[in-house]
Structures are given as C-alpha cells and as structure tokens.
Design a protein around this motif. Sequence first.
Motif, PDB file in Angstrom:
ATOM      1  N   ILE A 308     -55.015  24.640  34.339  1.00 28.24           N
ATOM      2  CA  ILE A 308     -54.750  23.250  33.945  1.00 28.24           C
ATOM      3  C   ILE A 308     -54.266  22.447  35.138  1.00 28.24           C
ATOM      4  O   ILE A 308     -54.702  21.310  35.366  1.00 28.24           O
ATOM      5  CB  ILE A 308     -53.721  23.212  32.795  1.00 28.24           C
ATOM      6  CG1 ILE A 308     -54.349  23.780  31.519  1.00 28.24           C
ATOM      7  CG2 ILE A 308     -53.239  21.790  32.549  1.00 28.24           C
ATOM      8  CD1 ILE A 308     -53.385  23.886  30.364  1.00 28.24           C
ATOM      9  N   THR A 435     -49.157  20.373  31.700  1.00 29.12           N
ATOM     10  CA  THR A 435     -49.942  20.460  30.478  1.00 29.12           C
ATOM     11  C   THR A 435     -50.169  19.085  29.884  1.00 29.12           C
ATOM     12  O   THR A 435     -51.274  18.722  29.493  1.00 29.12           O
ATOM     13  CB  THR A 435     -49.214  21.353  29.453  1.00 29.12           C
ATOM     14  OG1 THR A 435     -48.977  22.610  30.045  1.00 29.12           O
ATOM     15  CG2 THR A 435     -50.068  21.548  28.205  1.00 29.12           C
ATOM     16  N   ILE A 440     -57.332  18.102  28.030  1.00 30.90           N
ATOM     17  CA  ILE A 440     -58.522  18.930  28.118  1.00 30.90           C
ATOM     18  C   ILE A 440     -59.665  18.216  27.418  1.00 30.90           C
ATOM     19  O   ILE A 440     -59.652  18.034  26.202  1.00 30.90           O
ATOM     20  CB  ILE A 440     -58.275  20.298  27.466  1.00 30.90           C
ATOM     21  CG1 ILE A 440     -57.029  20.930  28.064  1.00 30.90           C
ATOM     22  CG2 ILE A 440     -59.472  21.200  27.664  1.00 30.90           C
ATOM     23  CD1 ILE A 440     -57.090  21.095  29.559  1.00 30.90           C
TER      24      ILE A 440
END
Length: 457
Positions: A308, A435, A440
Amino acid sequence: MADLRILLTDKTIARLPTPKDGWYLVRDTELKGFFVVVGKRKRTFTVQGDLRQDGKRASSIRVAIGGTDEISTRSARATAKEYLALISRGQHPKDEKGSPRTSQTETAGNKTAATLRGVTLKEAWQRYLDAHLVRKGRSELTIEGYRDHVERIFVDWLDTPLQELASDPARVAKRHDEITNENGPYMANGSMRTLRAVYNHASKTNKSLPSDNPADAIDWNEEKRRDTGMGTSDLEGWFAELAAIENPVRREFHLFTLLSGCRPAALQEIQPSHIDFRRRIVHIPKPKGGVKRAFDIPLSREMILCLIRAIRFSRQMYPSNGGDWLFPGDSASGHLAEGKEDRATLSKWGNDLRQSFRTIATAAGVSEFDAKLLMNHAIPGVNAGYITRHKLLENHLRCQQQAISSAVFAGLGTSLTEHQRLRGWLGRGASRRATLDAPINSSDCVAGKQVTIRPAA
C-alpha cells in the motif's frame, strides 16, 4: 629478424618494423597456423598447415590469403580458419589455378569450404536462442546473461566452427584460464557453462560434431555459496540503514524483497493489477524459469502495508507510470530496473535479502519444505508431483508467511519506537496513515472489488 608472436590486429600489424633485408614472420597468438609475412614492400596474411591422408601427415603447405593493404585482419582471420579446416581434412584451400575454392562447385568427394567448416558458434548460438531459450519462455534476464557470455566474452570466437573448438580442447581450457584472470572465477565458469550448453544443443542436429564437449577439458574454478544473509540480530541495524534511503519507492522495494524472499528481478516487474488484496496474494508472472514457473505469493499483514505504501509513493513520485508498475523508475521500461545500492548506504540488498528470508524462516520454525514453496524453489523427489501448491496457499502457506514477517519485525526490538525515522516510516500511526492515504482502486484488485485493509495491531 627472428619470428615474433603477437595478437594480430590492424593496429599491431601497422606498427611492425619494415626489415632492411629479406622478410620475417609474425605469428598470431590466438589462431595457430595464421601469420603475416612482413617484407620490404608488402605484408601478406598467410596460413600454414599439414595436409593429411589416411590420418598421416603427407606434406606441409603454406597458402597466401592476401595483402594487409587489401583485407582487414578480421576478414583474414575468418578466411584463415576456413583454409586451416580444409587443410586439416587433406584438401588444399585453392584449386590448381591458385583460386580459392568456392561453395558453388560442390560435388561428390569434393565438399565445399562452407560445408567443411561446419556450424559456427554464432550460428549455434542463434539456434539455441530461438529454439531453446525463447521457445521455452526463458526470462529476458536469463537470455541477457547467455547473450553476454556469447557475444561479449566469446566475441572473437563467433565465426569459429564448433568443430575447430572440439578438436582443440586445450584452446578452450586456456580461454577459461584467461577469463578467470580477467573477469573472475564466477564469470569464467558461467561463460563456459553457456558454451557447453550451446555445443550440446548444436550436436543434436550436427552429428558430425564430436561427442566430447570441449568445455569438459577445463578445470572448473571452485565456487563458494555466498553467505551474505542476515539473522534476526542483524535486522535492527539494517532497518536503520533502509529508513535513511531517501527514495521511498526503493525503500519499499527492498523491504518487500526481504519479506517475500522473491528474486529482485521478478519483483521489479510487478504491476498493481497483479495484486489481489481481497485474497491477499500477489501474482509473479515471469519468475526465473519463465511464465511456466509463474506463482502466487501469500501476503502477511506487514507485506500488505508495504504494498500500500509502495502504491501511494509510486503515484506521487511517478504520476506518468506509477499506475502501470508497483515499483516505477526512470528507466526506459518505466519500472525500477536497478536494485543495487552503495554498500556503505545499505549493506544488504538483492539476493542477500533472499538468503536472509530463508535464514529467518528457519529461526521462525518454518519447515524447509514450506520455505521452498514460498520461494518457488523446485521440490526434489518423486513426491513433488503430488503437491498441489495453490491448495496450501491461502491458509497454511499464508500462516507460514506471517510467521516469517512477524519474526522480521520482532528483530527490530524497541528501535521501532525509539528510532525517529523508523517510527515515522513503520510506526503504528504511520501504517494507519499509509492505509488511509492510499485508497485501493478497482484497478488494484484482480477480483475487481475495492477492499479495506486494516493496519496490523
């Protein structure tokens, strides 16, 4: 003037002194029987060899190739090889009129020079490249290694018939010694393995080649397995070095190399589409051995956070190609192409980290068999064919992967909270920010679904 022995080139021939009277010979140190006759007015490329009949020496002949002002040394050397091959088979290189034999007059019992010289190293290499390496899907890195050996180390042998090398194995052994002195023992052994492979492949379609491989004549250099892996006690210092690297993409690349144990060359070509965060795997499409050896790596929590961060940094630093490659770079390919670092900056990288993975896996209690599966090693023995790797991937192997990653981060001890750069990079808050800052997208998941990855507790 006494005969001389030098490596004949256009430059060395031009520097030869002109005799006051008569002539003298300058023999080539590379090709036996090839020399230059240096006279007051002219310098002539010449070959000399023994004509044989029924395996016995019949006579010794000397044949002029041409003046040094007419042809280059390289062309003369190639012609000399053909002439010497003919002479060794009992045939004069020129007909009764003094003209060179051509490949247009082949008849029974009178083979042409082209036929007699046999397949050259260049021709054999091209067939090995097309029919073996490319057809079997070998990686570009593997192919480039072979090409470097043939086209750089053996560049002066490209036009040499394999038959000639096979008939003079001492010449091959001498070259191995020379490469050892000039390029080191590993390069010498590696280049000779390539020559051996090319010769063996050529012998399948050229039955006139001797069965004895000329590379078998060499005395192989001793090769010691590189013992450069780290144990858990070495990790604290290495992480401190890694945290100081300014390029965050390279930093995450080295960390993921350690956590995955994968070969660096394969990791360089990972694309975001190869990552399936929902299944927690990353696909390696072109590892060593080619596409038929493609495999999936199960991801631990630490590996997911590393990926990530890599996605976030890649798109920030390389907006034009950060969406195409997980580890982009400024190379022509668009991805990171050089994983080397100054040893003074980062003491361990590349295959050092692969060895470290294997060492730490043992310390973490992971079996040798499971470590081989995680590293995509071939499993020896007849039982290997009964192992279905993907059935072990998402449960058993992922647990083993997590055990290794946990052992890696346990090796940091208290430095993860005390070392400022490490805390800013890998600390609890930093992982959570990575994160949240890196959504995503659908293109990041093979499954095509957006997912949420929770930071490690």
